[in-house]
Scaffold this motif. Sequence first.
Motif, PDB file in Angstrom:
ATOM      1  N   TYR A 231      30.278  46.005  43.574  1.00 20.98           N
ATOM      2  CA  TYR A 231      30.662  46.064  42.143  1.00 20.98           C
ATOM      3  C   TYR A 231      30.320  44.611  41.673  1.00 20.98           C
ATOM      4  O   TYR A 231      30.672  43.534  42.134  1.00 20.98           O
ATOM      5  CB  TYR A 231      32.282  45.879  42.154  1.00 20.98           C
ATOM      6  CG  TYR A 231      32.568  46.360  40.573  1.00 20.98           C
ATOM      7  CD1 TYR A 231      32.723  47.550  40.297  1.00 20.98           C
ATOM      8  CD2 TYR A 231      32.968  45.248  40.084  1.00 20.98           C
ATOM      9  CE1 TYR A 231      33.228  47.781  38.955  1.00 20.98           C
ATOM     10  CE2 TYR A 231      33.498  45.358  38.622  1.00 20.98           C
ATOM     11  CZ  TYR A 231      33.565  46.773  38.215  1.00 20.98           C
ATOM     12  OH  TYR A 231      33.945  46.943  36.846  1.00 20.98           O
ATOM     13  N   PRO A 232      29.159  44.641  40.691  1.00 18.24           N
ATOM     14  CA  PRO A 232      28.703  43.361  40.059  1.00 18.24           C
ATOM     15  C   PRO A 232      29.746  42.682  39.516  1.00 18.24           C
ATOM     16  O   PRO A 232      30.853  43.135  38.915  1.00 18.24           O
ATOM     17  CB  PRO A 232      27.925  43.909  39.175  1.00 18.24           C
ATOM     18  CG  PRO A 232      27.337  45.414  39.493  1.00 18.24           C
ATOM     19  CD  PRO A 232      28.603  45.812  40.266  1.00 18.24           C
ATOM     20  N   GLY A 233      29.877  41.359  39.920  1.00 20.85           N
ATOM     21  CA  GLY A 233      30.964  40.496  39.363  1.00 20.85           C
ATOM     22  C   GLY A 233      32.284  40.615  40.059  1.00 20.85           C
ATOM     23  O   GLY A 233      33.377  39.968  39.863  1.00 20.85           O
ATOM     24  N   ALA A 234      32.378  41.091  41.349  1.00 16.06           N
ATOM     25  CA  ALA A 234      33.639  41.326  42.047  1.00 16.06           C
ATOM     26  C   ALA A 234      34.098  39.848  42.540  1.00 16.06           C
ATOM     27  O   ALA A 234      33.414  39.137  42.797  1.00 16.06           O
ATOM     28  CB  ALA A 234      33.234  42.241  43.410  1.00 16.06           C
ATOM     29  N   LEU A 235      35.400  39.919  42.412  1.00 15.96           N
ATOM     30  CA  LEU A 235      36.176  38.611  42.971  1.00 15.96           C
ATOM     31  C   LEU A 235      36.746  38.722  44.194  1.00 15.96           C
ATOM     32  O   LEU A 235      37.400  37.652  44.741  1.00 15.96           O
ATOM     33  CB  LEU A 235      37.013  38.109  41.701  1.00 15.96           C
ATOM     34  CG  LEU A 235      36.578  37.703  40.489  1.00 15.96           C
ATOM     35  CD1 LEU A 235      37.561  37.462  39.225  1.00 15.96           C
ATOM     36  CD2 LEU A 235      35.373  36.361  40.514  1.00 15.96           C
ATOM     37  N   ALA A 253      37.625  41.288  39.096  1.00 16.25           N
ATOM     38  CA  ALA A 253      36.133  41.313  39.007  1.00 16.25           C
ATOM     39  C   ALA A 253      36.004  40.386  37.680  1.00 16.25           C
ATOM     40  O   ALA A 253      36.992  40.452  36.720  1.00 16.25           O
ATOM     41  CB  ALA A 253      35.490  42.546  38.795  1.00 16.25           C
ATOM     42  N   GLN A 254      34.856  39.908  37.273  1.00 15.65           N
ATOM     43  CA  GLN A 254      34.687  39.267  36.153  1.00 15.65           C
ATOM     44  C   GLN A 254      33.375  39.945  35.214  1.00 15.65           C
ATOM     45  O   GLN A 254      32.341  40.213  36.155  1.00 15.65           O
ATOM     46  CB  GLN A 254      34.422  37.706  36.319  1.00 15.65           C
ATOM     47  CG  GLN A 254      33.479  37.411  37.234  1.00 15.65           C
ATOM     48  CD  GLN A 254      33.404  35.945  37.457  1.00 15.65           C
ATOM     49  OE1 GLN A 254      34.356  35.302  36.885  1.00 15.65           O
ATOM     50  NE2 GLN A 254      32.460  35.433  38.350  1.00 15.65           N
ATOM     51  N   ARG A 255      33.511  39.868  34.078  1.00 13.91           N
ATOM     52  CA  ARG A 255      32.297  40.517  33.227  1.00 13.91           C
ATOM     53  C   ARG A 255      32.375  40.100  31.793  1.00 13.91           C
ATOM     54  O   ARG A 255      33.500  39.911  31.195  1.00 13.91           O
ATOM     55  CB  ARG A 255      32.346  41.851  33.152  1.00 13.91           C
ATOM     56  CG  ARG A 255      31.209  42.441  32.395  1.00 13.91           C
ATOM     57  CD  ARG A 255      31.424  44.081  32.622  1.00 13.91           C
ATOM     58  NE  ARG A 255      31.281  44.842  33.972  1.00 13.91           N
ATOM     59  CZ  ARG A 255      31.741  46.046  34.340  1.00 13.91           C
ATOM     60  NH1 ARG A 255      32.081  46.714  33.081  1.00 13.91           N
ATOM     61  NH2 ARG A 255      31.962  46.370  35.278  1.00 13.91           N
ATOM     62  N   GLY A 257      32.793  37.148  30.635  1.00 14.83           N
ATOM     63  CA  GLY A 257      33.683  36.036  30.402  1.00 14.83           C
ATOM     64  C   GLY A 257      35.141  36.383  30.451  1.00 14.83           C
ATOM     65  O   GLY A 257      36.222  35.696  30.289  1.00 14.83           O
ATOM     66  N   ARG A 258      35.224  37.453  31.062  1.00 14.16           N
ATOM     67  CA  ARG A 258      36.766  38.394  31.152  1.00 14.16           C
ATOM     68  C   ARG A 258      36.926  38.423  32.549  1.00 14.16           C
ATOM     69  O   ARG A 258      35.996  38.890  33.412  1.00 14.16           O
ATOM     70  CB  ARG A 258      36.735  39.627  30.374  1.00 14.16           C
ATOM     71  CG  ARG A 258      36.639  39.401  28.921  1.00 14.16           C
ATOM     72  CD  ARG A 258      36.749  40.859  28.500  1.00 14.16           C
ATOM     73  NE  ARG A 258      38.253  41.384  28.418  1.00 14.16           N
ATOM     74  CZ  ARG A 258      38.296  42.607  27.874  1.00 14.16           C
ATOM     75  NH1 ARG A 258      37.585  43.506  27.739  1.00 14.16           N
ATOM     76  NH2 ARG A 258      39.822  42.817  28.079  1.00 14.16           N
ATOM     77  N   ARG A 259      38.079  38.158  33.193  1.00 16.90           N
ATOM     78  CA  ARG A 259      38.432  38.226  34.556  1.00 16.90           C
ATOM     79  C   ARG A 259      39.726  39.354  34.553  1.00 16.90           C
ATOM     80  O   ARG A 259      40.779  38.956  34.013  1.00 16.90           O
ATOM     81  CB  ARG A 259      38.906  37.079  35.099  1.00 16.90           C
ATOM     82  CG  ARG A 259      37.738  36.001  35.492  1.00 16.90           C
ATOM     83  CD  ARG A 259      38.345  35.096  36.440  1.00 16.90           C
ATOM     84  NE  ARG A 259      39.599  34.368  36.179  1.00 16.90           N
ATOM     85  CZ  ARG A 259      40.455  33.868  37.071  1.00 16.90           C
ATOM     86  NH1 ARG A 259      40.043  33.797  38.458  1.00 16.90           N
ATOM     87  NH2 ARG A 259      41.462  33.521  36.590  1.00 16.90           N
ATOM     88  N   LEU A 260      39.259  40.765  35.211  1.00 13.45           N
ATOM     89  CA  LEU A 260      40.407  41.744  35.274  1.00 13.45           C
ATOM     90  C   LEU A 260      40.924  42.020  36.377  1.00 13.45           C
ATOM     91  O   LEU A 260      40.146  41.516  37.542  1.00 13.45           O
ATOM     92  CB  LEU A 260      40.129  42.991  34.378  1.00 13.45           C
ATOM     93  CG  LEU A 260      39.674  42.689  32.956  1.00 13.45           C
ATOM     94  CD1 LEU A 260      39.222  44.389  32.745  1.00 13.45           C
ATOM     95  CD2 LEU A 260      40.542  42.298  32.190  1.00 13.45           C
ATOM     96  N   VAL A 261      42.256  42.543  36.755  1.00 15.39           N
ATOM     97  CA  VAL A 261      42.751  42.855  37.915  1.00 15.39           C
ATOM     98  C   VAL A 261      43.137  44.137  37.881  1.00 15.39           C
ATOM     99  O   VAL A 261      43.798  44.364  37.045  1.00 15.39           O
ATOM    100  CB  VAL A 261      43.856  41.917  38.549  1.00 15.39           C
ATOM    101  CG1 VAL A 261      44.902  41.813  37.647  1.00 15.39           C
ATOM    102  CG2 VAL A 261      44.261  42.078  39.973  1.00 15.39           C
TER     103      VAL A 261
END
Length: 366
Positions: A231-235, A253-255, A257-261
């Motif tokens: 997953y691109p941007g996975a944290l 993940a982040q995309r 400038g946003r970081r979602l869980v």
Amino acid sequence: MSRPPRPSPPPAEPQERAVGGPALDTAGLVVPAGAARPPAVTAISWLVADLDTGQVLGGCGPHEYGTPASVQKLLLAATMLPRLDPQQVVTVTDGDMDIEPGSSAVGLVAGGRYRIETVWLGLLLQSGNEAANVLARLGGGPDGMAGGVRAMNEEAHRLGALQTHAVTPSGLDGKGQFTSAYDLALIARACFADPTFRRYALTEAHRIPAQPAQRTKGFEIQNENQLIYRYPGALGGKTGFTDLARHTYVGAAQRNGRRLVVTLLGAEPQPARGWEQGAALLDWGFSLPRGAAVGRLVEPGELTASAAATPSVLAATGEPRPAAASGPLEDGLVARWPVAAVVAAVIGLLGAALLWRRRAGRRRPS
């Protein structure tokens, strides 16, 4: 699909179900007005939130009780990462190896000496249950593992995760052990605020050192969370499974400038695995405009601070009442006892005053 019988959850507490906003008090779907319908998933409950703003973008049964399985290891991380020196070398005990036969283990050995950082990576990459025991024991003070579990419950309370009660440090099933999709988001937010956790969560592989005294060779472990590879941007995040909990998952993940869980409880692996269901919900969350929300994640300590307010203030502001760190009060008896005592005292004082007036009336001249 057939499932094992679910354990009976604690009684629903209206104040706890309203934490984060009244819209979250639902067993069904809650999404922003005008939002596209989220993808279908097999999870019993789920939630998507913004790690930075704390906005809850949507969910399904966000305050429904669920069994955590190994995503409970995130609560262990939130509790113990600040307490333990990652460079300290520790010795694994026989008690640390007391885990359910056949359950997830990283391969530590009794008598082996490991850096705490290695134990953390064994916990987060391979979901080692013996690693959870080691960390809970080390962070639990004089009471060892029991103290570690108690500290986990205290941390859950501080974070506002009022529906979370840990019985085991690893997430192996225990009687009375529950959480919710909302609570998991609070716990994950605390974890991802820690740079050490973020580094561990994105580690793809780590070598467990040989233990010559125990005649064991070194070996390499890999991160089981497929999100970080696909997953691109996975944290990072955490996977979980037990027969009772079914599949549980937390991923971030982040995309742009946003970081979602995303958090999921009670999922089945078909037609998509837990991380894939999480990825689909993350895509949905990123598709929403900024500011679209149905609630919020409370801040650490917020509900604890509101407990100091008077009951009238709590009722007027709608602030939720925090639960005891050890779980919900049994039958509410502890909560009701002070009220009964006050009522009895008032009745006693009124009776004494009435008796005094009658006696005074008899002594007064006509």
